[in-house]
Design an enzyme around this catalytic site. Structure first.
Site, PDB file in Angstrom:
ATOM      1  N   ASP A  12       0.884  -1.164   0.000  1.00  0.00           N
ATOM      2  CA  ASP A  12       0.000   0.000   0.000  1.00  0.00           C
ATOM      3  C   ASP A  12       0.915   1.205   0.000  1.00  0.00           C
ATOM      4  O   ASP A  12       1.700   1.392   0.938  1.00  0.00           O
ATOM      5  CB  ASP A  12      -0.877   0.003   1.255  1.00  0.00           C
ATOM      6  N   ASP A 131     -14.347  -4.492  -2.232  1.00  0.00           N
ATOM      7  CA  ASP A 131     -14.226  -4.267  -0.784  1.00  0.00           C
ATOM      8  C   ASP A 131     -15.571  -4.608  -0.161  1.00  0.00           C
ATOM      9  O   ASP A 131     -16.544  -3.875  -0.339  1.00  0.00           O
ATOM     10  CB  ASP A 131     -13.865  -2.806  -0.501  1.00  0.00           C
TER      11      ASP A 131
END
Lengths: 257, 216
Positions: A12, A131
């Protein structure tokens, strides 16, 4: 079955640095993405996923440059996601050296983008990121919904139906993240993992919540995932990729050793 | 000595990873190009490919890359490495996009893996075939040098090659069906997998290609 289950370290990246936070807050700095990617390549990772969480436009140019540097030094597949909104964004990342591009929010606003991208660039390079978050049960059965904005905003879309639709539109792979588990180290949300792997013919990567090596095993054996993605257990040196693979092999999972 | 390696670019996707992998294993010079002069002068040629077959064939023909490839292969007898869709493009016909005629340099078919696809035990197999699978080296070849039989390579495809002349198959893949993972004929070597994305085994194969004189 001879096809190996994949272990995918995830970077990330914000403004050129690898970060990882619990449920996207309390972000910790984990270092330089190029150095980290090279390390995972050397350790025998099966792929690398690079998720750009930079908000600013200037930051995006840094991202392209970073992807280029990773691609020049890493000889395993590289997936790039975060802020991919248009066919042009996809082309930019593929030209920078990404092998696959992960589309998330843009697919929700415009599902046709997935079809257009698959037709233009081929399904093999189009990953749809989902998600999911558990919401109120329906008739005693768990239900999972798609959330955006780092898990804060509900969309009302059923995660399993969405995965099926994305596969029909031409996605080559699903990257499924449980927003209830992401960053918690409590293990994958296996209910939604199993529901989606059973629902689609395309490979599914399980993500969100890995805190130990048993979690990786469960994602495959109980969740039915084709690949498992993890970040912090690798970044902060708790486990190496070879340790994870050896552990999975001990539990009867085919891995590339 | 590797000399100059021309990676034929017909505009379908990113070829930098092929080029950087070749450079990483010691290529003196790599050109990503569809320029006839450059390809003609190169010492060896890589014919890659990603994406859908119809578009690939259209661009290959539009940019006359079919002729450039045939010249390198037949007239000039240079070592040629075809990768993924590049390998599929060599055969007669593909089932992809409701049927596409390919280059017919090797008689054969490109077939869909089938849906549903199962292994011999009846377990469901995902399509596309994506990830690291074992390649059985069914015939010896200089490009297998230093690579263990059964080593894993990275694949990503929904269609597979099935050539008519089984003598040409040097690598086999089992995934519900037995598919051709690598072919060899004279100065041509072709892989369904991506050596440039296959880490140690893939880099070794590319290194072997750079040192190959085009003889079997």
């Amino acid at each position: 079955m001879a096809l190996a289950k994949r272990i995918i370290p995830c970077l990330d990246v914000e403004n050129g640095r690898v970060v990882k936070g619990v449920n996207f807050v309390d972000i910790r700095d984990a270092g330089d993405p190029v150095e980290i990617a090279i390390r995972y390549n050397q350790q025998g990772a099966d792929e690398i996923t690079f998720l750009d969480i930079t908000a600013s436009h200037e930051g995006r140019e840094t991202t392209v440059h970073t992807v280029e540097q990773i691609a020049e030094n890493v000889f395993i597949p590289l997936t790039v996601g975060g802020g991919i909104r248009t066919l042009e964004d996809i082309r930019t990342m593929l030209n920078a050296g990404a092998d696959k591009v992960s589309i998330n929010t843009a697919a929700i606003h415009n599902p046709e983008l997935v079809r257009d991208a698959a037709e233009r660039f081929g399904s093999q390079c189009i990953v749809v990121a989902i998600d999911a978050k558990r919401v109120e049960d329906v008739d005693g059965k768990p239900r999972y919904e798609i959330f955006t904005h780092g898990g804060r905003k509900p969309t009302g879309i059923d995660a399993v139906a969405w995965a099926r639709k994305m596969a029909e539109l031409g996605a080559g792979e699903i990257l499924l993240t449980s927003m209830d588990r992401d960053g918690t180290k409590n293990g994958f949300e296996l209910g939604v993992t199993r529901a989606i792997t059973d629902a689609v013919e395309i490979p599914v990567i399980a993500s969100g919540g890995v805190g130990n090596l048993d979690h990786l095993v469960e994602g495959i054996t109980l969740g039915g995932a084709d690949a498992v993605l993890a970040a912090s257990i690798f970044h902060f040196g708790e486990y190496t990729v070879p340790e994870a693979k050896a552990y999975m092999a001990e539990h009867g999972i085919e891995v590339r050793l | 000595m590797s000399g100059v390696v021309a990676v034929i670019d017909y505009g379908m996707g990113n070829l930098h990873s092929v080029a950087s992998a070749l450079e990483h294993v010691g290529a003196e010079k790599v050109l990503v190009t569809h320029d006839a002069e450059q390809i003609l002068r190169a010492d060896r040629v890589v014919f890659p490919g990603v994406g859908a077959m119809r578009d690939c064939m259209k661009e290959i023909r539009r940019l006359a890359c079919d002729k450039l490839l045939a010249d390198a292969l037949v007239a000039q007898h240079k070592p040629v490495l075809a990768i993924c869709v590049g390998m599929q493009a060599l055969v007669t016909h593909s089932e992809e996009n409701n049927g596409v005629d390919c280059l017919n340099l090797i008689p054969g078919e490109v077939r869909y893996f089938g849906n549903p696809l199962t292994d011999s035990a009846g377990n469901r197999l995902k399509v596309p075939h994506m990830g690291w699978n074992r390649v059985r080296q069914v015939r010896s070849h200089p490009l297998w040098q230093g690579i263990e039989d059964g080593a894993r390579f990275y694949f990503v495809h929904s269609y597979y090659v099935d050539v008519a002349d089984r003598e040409l198959v040097v690598g086999a893949l089992d995934y519900g069906v037995t598919a051709d993972a690598a072919l060899a004929r004279d100065n041509l070597f072709a892989t369904q997998f991506h050596p440039e994305k296959s880490h140690t085994a893939g880099l070794q194969l590319l290194k072997n290609f750079l040192g190959w004189n085009g003889q079997c």
